[in-house]
Design a protein around this motif. Structure first.
Motif, PDB file in Angstrom:
ATOM      1  N   LEU A 285      33.383  59.545  44.162  1.00 29.52           N
ATOM      2  CA  LEU A 285      31.961  59.283  44.952  1.00 29.52           C
ATOM      3  C   LEU A 285      31.075  59.644  44.630  1.00 29.52           C
ATOM      4  N   GLU A 286      31.547  60.790  44.103  1.00 26.44           N
ATOM      5  CA  GLU A 286      30.140  61.597  43.953  1.00 26.44           C
ATOM      6  C   GLU A 286      29.421  61.403  42.924  1.00 26.44           C
ATOM      7  N   ASP A 287      30.176  61.606  41.365  1.00 20.56           N
ATOM      8  CA  ASP A 287      29.721  59.855  40.367  1.00 20.56           C
ATOM      9  C   ASP A 287      29.348  59.419  40.776  1.00 20.56           C
ATOM     10  N   PHE A 288      29.725  58.437  40.943  1.00 22.73           N
ATOM     11  CA  PHE A 288      29.059  56.738  41.748  1.00 22.73           C
ATOM     12  C   PHE A 288      27.941  57.011  42.291  1.00 22.73           C
ATOM     13  N   GLU A 289      27.475  57.990  43.101  1.00 22.10           N
ATOM     14  CA  GLU A 289      26.674  57.707  43.947  1.00 22.10           C
ATOM     15  C   GLU A 289      25.080  58.284  43.002  1.00 22.10           C
TER      16      GLU A 289
END
Length: 336
Positions: A285-289
Motif C-alpha cells: 500500500l505504501e508503494d501504491f500511495e
C-alpha cells in the motif's frame, strides 16, 4: 454483465455473467479501465505457471465506486484504483508487514478472477482513492508500484550507478523511480525503440543495446566499476544469470522478474563482491500511495506510457496484435 474469459490458452470469449453482490466489508466497483500486462500475455500464451483455466484476467484496475460498506470513506461515483494482491492478513509474512509476499496470497486475474468485467467486488482495504488522477492513470498505478517497490527495496542513494536490464513496462517503472531517487541510470535492452523511450520520457543517463559487447560497454560507462544496483526485469533466466556480472563490488542485485527456472551464479564472484541479492515481489500500500503522489505531481509520463487503447469486446482481436513487438506497445489500456 459483460466479462471476457480466457477459457484456454489462445482463447478469449465474451460471456454474460451475473453482476456480483458484495459480501460484508466489500466494495462494489464499476470497472472502467484495465491495463494489459505481461502476466495477461503469459496467460493467453499458456505460459503462466500459477493459473487454472478458465480465468477472467486483469489486475491493473481502475473504476468507480457503486457501493461501499458503512464506515468506509468511499462514496458512490468516486474514482478508485484497486490493489490486486489479496493478502490474508494473518500469516507470517502479513504479521511482518509484508502482505505483498503473503503465504496465502490470491492475485486478481491470476489465482482468482480479475477485472476484465463490468463489475467487481473487492474488500475495502484493497480499494484506494484515485483523486486527481484520470481513470487511465489510475489503471497504471499497479505496474508503476511494482517498479517503485523494487527501488524501495534497493535503498538507492543519490549518485549511485544503477542498471535496469529489460526496458518493458516494469523495467521502465524501475528506471523512473531509480531516477527519482537520484540514481545515475543505465537501461539495457534488445529493443532500440524501448531504449529510446527510456531516454526521451524517463531521462535515463545511458542506454545500451543488448549484444556481444554489452558487458564491455557497461564497464566503460562505469570506468570498470560496474553498478551499485542492478535490476532485472527481463523474465529471462539467461539474462538473470548474466546480470550477476554487472553488479559492482559491494553492490546489490534486485530480481523483479519471476521465472519457472533455477537461477545459478558463480559463488566465488558472488562472495568476492559481497553481493546483496534481493527478490522484489508485487508491491505494498505504501508503494501504491507513493505512485499516486508521483502521478499527481506530474513526475510520471503517463500520457507517453499509454501507447494503445481498446474496448473489452475487441480484446480477442487486439491482444494477439498487441503481443507482437512490431506493435510497439508500452502500456495498453482497455475500457470496460
Amino acid at each position: 454483465m459483460n466479462t471476457l474469459v480466457c477459457t484456454a490458452p489462445g482463447e478469449l470469449v465474451l460471456e454474460q455473467r451475473p453482476r456480483p453482490v458484495p459480501a460484508e466489508g466489500e466494495v462494489l466497483v464499476r470497472i472502467r479501465r484495465v491495463g494489459v500486462c505481461g502476466t495477461d500475455m503469459h496467460i493467453f500464451r499458456g505460459t503462466q505457471p500459477y493459473l487454472a483455466y478458465p480465468r477472467i484476467m486483469g489486475h491493473e484496475l481502475a473504476g468507480e465506486v457503486v457501493s461501499a460498506p458503512t464506515g468506509v470513506d468511499l462514496a458512490p461515483g468516486e474514482a478508485v484504483y484497486i490493489m490486486p494482491y489479496m493478502s490474508c492478513g494473518h500469516c507470517s509474512a502479513c504479521r511482518k508487514d509484508k502482505p505483498n509476499c503473503c503465504r496465502n496470497i490470491q492475485v486478481l486475474g491470476v489465482h482468482v478472477d480479475g477485472g476484465l468485467a463490468e463489475y467487481l467486488c473487492v474488500p475495502a482495504g484493497f480499494v484506494g482513492k484515485a483523486t486527481g488522477l484520470s481513470l487511465d492513470e489510475a489503471a497504471m498505478v499497479e505496474f508503476l508500484a511494482i517498479g517503485a517497490h523494487a527501488v524501495r527495496r534497493a535503498q538507492i542513494q543519490p549518485g549511485q550507478s544503477v542498471l535496469v536490464v529489460g526496458a518493458g513496462p516494469i523495467g521502465i517503472a524501475a528506471a523512473l523511480f531509480a531516477k527519482l531517487a537520484g540514481g545515475v541510470v543505465t537501461a539495457l535492452d534488445g529493443r532500440r525503440d524501448r531504449l529510446d523511450f527510456c531516454a526521451e520520457h524517463i531521462g535515463v543517463d545511458h542506454t545500451v543495446d543488448l549484444g556481444p559487447d554489452s558487458a564491455h560497454r557497461l564497464g566503460s560507462i562505469t570506468d570498470g566499476d560496474f553498478f551499485d544496483v542492478v535490476f532485472d526485469a527481463t523474465g529471462s533466466p539467461k539474462a538473470m544469470e548474466a546480470g550477476f556480472a554487472y553488479v559492482g563490488h559491494g553492490g546489490a542485485y534486485v530480481l523483479i522478474s519471476v521465472v519457472s527456472a533455477d537461477i545459478t551464479f558463480s559463488d566465488p564472484e558472488f562472495h568476492k563482491r559481497e553481493t546483496t541479492l534481493l527478490a522484489s515481489r508485487n508491491a505494498t500500500l505504501e508503494d501504491f500511495e507513493m505512485v499516486v503522489e508521483t502521478i499527481r505531481a506530474g513526475k510520471a509520463p503517463t500520457r507517453a506510457l499509454n501507447t494503445h487503447s481498446g474496448r473489452l469486446a475487441d480484446l480477442p482481436t487486439d491482444l494477439p496484435n498487441w503481443m507482437s513487438p512490431e506493435a510497439g506497445v508500452i502500456k495498453a489500456i482497455v475500457s470496460c
